[in-house]
Motif scaffolding. Sequence first.
Motif, PDB file in Angstrom:
ATOM      1  N   ALA A 216     153.297   3.366 -56.755  1.00 43.51           N
ATOM      2  CA  ALA A 216     152.017   2.973 -57.476  1.00 43.51           C
ATOM      3  C   ALA A 216     151.895   1.541 -57.572  1.00 43.51           C
ATOM      4  CB  ALA A 216     152.049   3.923 -58.685  1.00 43.51           C
ATOM      5  N   ALA A 217     152.924   0.872 -57.766  1.00 45.35           N
ATOM      6  CA  ALA A 217     152.656  -0.673 -57.947  1.00 45.35           C
ATOM      7  C   ALA A 217     152.766  -1.356 -56.708  1.00 45.35           C
ATOM      8  CB  ALA A 217     153.944  -1.146 -58.794  1.00 45.35           C
ATOM      9  N   THR A 218     153.010  -0.771 -55.449  1.00 46.14           N
ATOM     10  CA  THR A 218     153.141  -1.571 -54.207  1.00 46.14           C
ATOM     11  C   THR A 218     152.150  -0.820 -53.263  1.00 46.14           C
ATOM     12  OG1 THR A 218     154.969  -0.423 -53.606  1.00 46.14           O
ATOM     13  CG2 THR A 218     155.302  -2.329 -54.703  1.00 46.14           C
ATOM     14  N   LYS A 219     151.221   0.278 -53.720  1.00 47.35           N
ATOM     15  CA  LYS A 219     150.484   0.765 -52.758  1.00 47.35           C
ATOM     16  C   LYS A 219     149.560  -0.337 -52.224  1.00 47.35           C
ATOM     17  CE  LYS A 219     147.626   3.478 -55.731  1.00 47.35           C
ATOM     18  NZ  LYS A 219     146.943   4.866 -55.839  1.00 47.35           N
ATOM     19  N   GLU A 220     148.974  -0.116 -50.875  1.00 47.87           N
ATOM     20  CA  GLU A 220     148.055  -0.898 -50.268  1.00 47.87           C
ATOM     21  C   GLU A 220     148.653  -2.286 -50.103  1.00 47.87           C
ATOM     22  OE1 GLU A 220     143.711  -0.023 -50.856  1.00 47.87           O
ATOM     23  OE2 GLU A 220     144.273   1.472 -52.166  1.00 47.87           O
ATOM     24  N   GLN A 221     149.921  -2.736 -50.411  1.00 45.98           N
ATOM     25  CA  GLN A 221     150.204  -3.986 -50.421  1.00 45.98           C
ATOM     26  C   GLN A 221     150.745  -4.435 -48.890  1.00 45.98           C
ATOM     27  OE1 GLN A 221     150.327  -6.210 -53.000  1.00 45.98           O
ATOM     28  NE2 GLN A 221     148.763  -4.797 -53.462  1.00 45.98           N
ATOM     29  N   PHE A 222     151.333  -3.231 -48.058  1.00 42.67           N
ATOM     30  CA  PHE A 222     152.164  -3.538 -47.021  1.00 42.67           C
ATOM     31  C   PHE A 222     151.374  -2.951 -45.470  1.00 42.67           C
ATOM     32  CE2 PHE A 222     155.191  -2.846 -50.425  1.00 42.67           C
ATOM     33  CZ  PHE A 222     155.553  -4.100 -50.690  1.00 42.67           C
ATOM     34  N   VAL A 223     151.316  -3.700 -44.578  1.00 43.72           N
ATOM     35  CA  VAL A 223     151.329  -3.114 -43.372  1.00 43.72           C
ATOM     36  C   VAL A 223     152.480  -2.504 -42.843  1.00 43.72           C
ATOM     37  CG1 VAL A 223     150.795  -3.808 -40.675  1.00 43.72           C
ATOM     38  CG2 VAL A 223     149.117  -4.930 -42.475  1.00 43.72           C
ATOM     39  N   PRO A 224     152.533  -1.296 -42.307  1.00 49.52           N
ATOM     40  CA  PRO A 224     153.788  -0.754 -42.066  1.00 49.52           C
ATOM     41  C   PRO A 224     154.964  -1.624 -41.564  1.00 49.52           C
ATOM     42  CG  PRO A 224     152.177   0.789 -41.680  1.00 49.52           C
ATOM     43  CD  PRO A 224     151.457  -0.461 -41.755  1.00 49.52           C
ATOM     44  N   GLN A 225     154.791  -2.584 -40.496  1.00 50.79           N
ATOM     45  CA  GLN A 225     155.847  -3.343 -40.110  1.00 50.79           C
ATOM     46  C   GLN A 225     156.518  -4.229 -41.240  1.00 50.79           C
ATOM     47  OE1 GLN A 225     152.856  -2.768 -38.601  1.00 50.79           O
ATOM     48  NE2 GLN A 225     152.978  -2.895 -36.396  1.00 50.79           N
ATOM     49  N   MET A 226     155.589  -4.695 -42.121  1.00 48.90           N
ATOM     50  CA  MET A 226     156.005  -5.424 -43.355  1.00 48.90           C
ATOM     51  C   MET A 226     157.258  -4.835 -43.966  1.00 48.90           C
ATOM     52  SD  MET A 226     152.306  -6.976 -44.430  1.00 48.90           S
ATOM     53  CE  MET A 226     153.030  -7.575 -46.083  1.00 48.90           C
ATOM     54  N   ILE A 227     157.513  -3.633 -44.078  1.00 47.14           N
ATOM     55  CA  ILE A 227     158.586  -2.772 -44.782  1.00 47.14           C
ATOM     56  C   ILE A 227     159.317  -2.312 -43.518  1.00 47.14           C
ATOM     57  CG2 ILE A 227     157.529  -2.614 -46.781  1.00 47.14           C
ATOM     58  CD1 ILE A 227     157.182   0.473 -46.112  1.00 47.14           C
ATOM     59  N   ASN A 228     159.359  -2.705 -42.182  1.00 48.68           N
ATOM     60  CA  ASN A 228     160.298  -2.425 -41.237  1.00 48.68           C
ATOM     61  C   ASN A 228     160.160  -0.797 -40.790  1.00 48.68           C
ATOM     62  OD1 ASN A 228     161.289  -4.753 -41.996  1.00 48.68           O
ATOM     63  ND2 ASN A 228     163.299  -4.095 -43.026  1.00 48.68           N
ATOM     64  N   LEU A 229     158.810  -0.415 -40.892  1.00 44.95           N
ATOM     65  CA  LEU A 229     158.618   0.951 -40.361  1.00 44.95           C
ATOM     66  C   LEU A 229     158.925   1.191 -38.903  1.00 44.95           C
ATOM     67  CD1 LEU A 229     158.228   3.943 -41.657  1.00 44.95           C
ATOM     68  CD2 LEU A 229     155.847   3.463 -41.342  1.00 44.95           C
ATOM     69  N   ASP A 230     158.561   0.087 -38.170  1.00 47.81           N
ATOM     70  CA  ASP A 230     158.850   0.182 -36.791  1.00 47.81           C
ATOM     71  C   ASP A 230     160.175   0.287 -36.478  1.00 47.81           C
ATOM     72  OD1 ASP A 230     158.955  -2.340 -37.688  1.00 47.81           O
ATOM     73  OD2 ASP A 230     158.204  -3.261 -35.946  1.00 47.81           O
ATOM     74  N   ALA A 231     161.050  -0.591 -37.419  1.00 45.05           N
ATOM     75  CA  ALA A 231     162.435  -0.572 -37.014  1.00 45.05           C
ATOM     76  C   ALA A 231     163.045   0.960 -37.261  1.00 45.05           C
ATOM     77  CB  ALA A 231     163.095  -1.615 -37.810  1.00 45.05           C
ATOM     78  N   LEU A 232     162.557   1.650 -38.257  1.00 47.41           N
ATOM     79  CA  LEU A 232     163.005   3.121 -38.694  1.00 47.41           C
ATOM     80  C   LEU A 232     162.321   3.913 -37.936  1.00 47.41           C
ATOM     81  CD1 LEU A 232     162.616   2.314 -42.531  1.00 47.41           C
ATOM     82  CD2 LEU A 232     164.791   2.542 -41.281  1.00 47.41           C
ATOM     83  N   ASN A 233     161.756   3.656 -36.650  1.00 49.95           N
ATOM     84  CA  ASN A 233     161.228   4.498 -35.822  1.00 49.95           C
ATOM     85  C   ASN A 233     160.139   5.548 -36.530  1.00 49.95           C
ATOM     86  OD1 ASN A 233     162.922   3.892 -33.605  1.00 49.95           O
ATOM     87  ND2 ASN A 233     164.588   4.905 -34.482  1.00 49.95           N
ATOM     88  N   GLY A 234     159.329   4.749 -37.600  1.00 53.70           N
ATOM     89  CA  GLY A 234     158.254   5.670 -38.151  1.00 53.70           C
ATOM     90  C   GLY A 234     157.162   5.305 -37.569  1.00 53.70           C
TER      91      GLY A 234
END
Length: 334
Positions: A216-234
């Motif tokens: 809840a404290a971090t929602k809408e803070q990140f584009v997916p790549q900022m938390i490595n979702l592409d590296a996780l095949n997400g």
Amino acid sequence: MSSPATAWQSFLITQGAQLNAQGEAAFEATTANAKLYDLSCNGLIAVSGSDSVAFLQGQLTNDIKLLAQGAQWNGYCTAKGRLLALFYSFTINDVIYLQCPHELIPDLIKRLRMFVLRSKVLIEDASERLVAMGLASDELASHIAALPATAHQSAQTHDGTLIRLADAGHQQRALFLIDSALASASWQAFSTSFSPASTADWEALEIQAGVPQVYAATKEQFVPQMINLDALNGINFKKGCYTGQEIVARTHYLGKVKRRTLLAQLPTGAARPQAGDAVHDAQQQEAGQLVRVAPSANHGWWLLAECRLEAKEAGAIQWQGQPLLFEDLPYPLP
């Protein structure tokens, strides 16, 4: 009559657990090699119906059609490409389950239902339907014959679903999901070869595996790549449109991502950091924020910190004046 969740928590207390306000279970520290964790502090959204795959295909970042091949990470974004949630997604008996922190689930269900329209889709809070447990050992396959050989593959046992997770250092890990009515018997059966351990210790393993989370404290803070979702095949860049897809694709195709989530530790004696806390560069300018935090065995903290890569290259990244001690992620960044 108590709800299944309350009954499960009561059972854990009889097994020696202490529960905090977030429902995380703490057990006496153990040096056993094989450990068993209660993961019911996370919740589950169940999506079912004949249109469920098509519906989620237009909502989430990954290719839902590929869930038949194994579990996957998925981001759920706003139209501006900012993450509302990060789901670990899998299917059991033709139902798609989305696992994420409990605190997010009511708002996520409400938002997802807004887009159902005439689709044949049922979206429910399934947090009390299944109990999630974590298993970890440096030789997990020697304890569980049904353990899949590769991460995110699943196997059906006689009473539940076993999903192999990414390793955390030398620890092999798995997620076990079972009907809540059968959970206590299953926990006791596992306890003959696995020692109950605290949920916070599992969180540390998740961080060491480089697995981020959205709260809840971090929602809408990140584009997916900022938390490595592409590296996780997400993220699937070929699947077509979904909410926020234009921003996510633009970030990918315009070149190198300038902000990434990195693995780090804080030393013994540091005050408790929290997800969402700011981190600063050598000039005391804000450089990013903490994504996930868990205590380490040396009484310090394991961290995943999202930060500007140029700020890290220019000097120390700090939390409240204390330098973050960065370590290598267990996967390469694109």
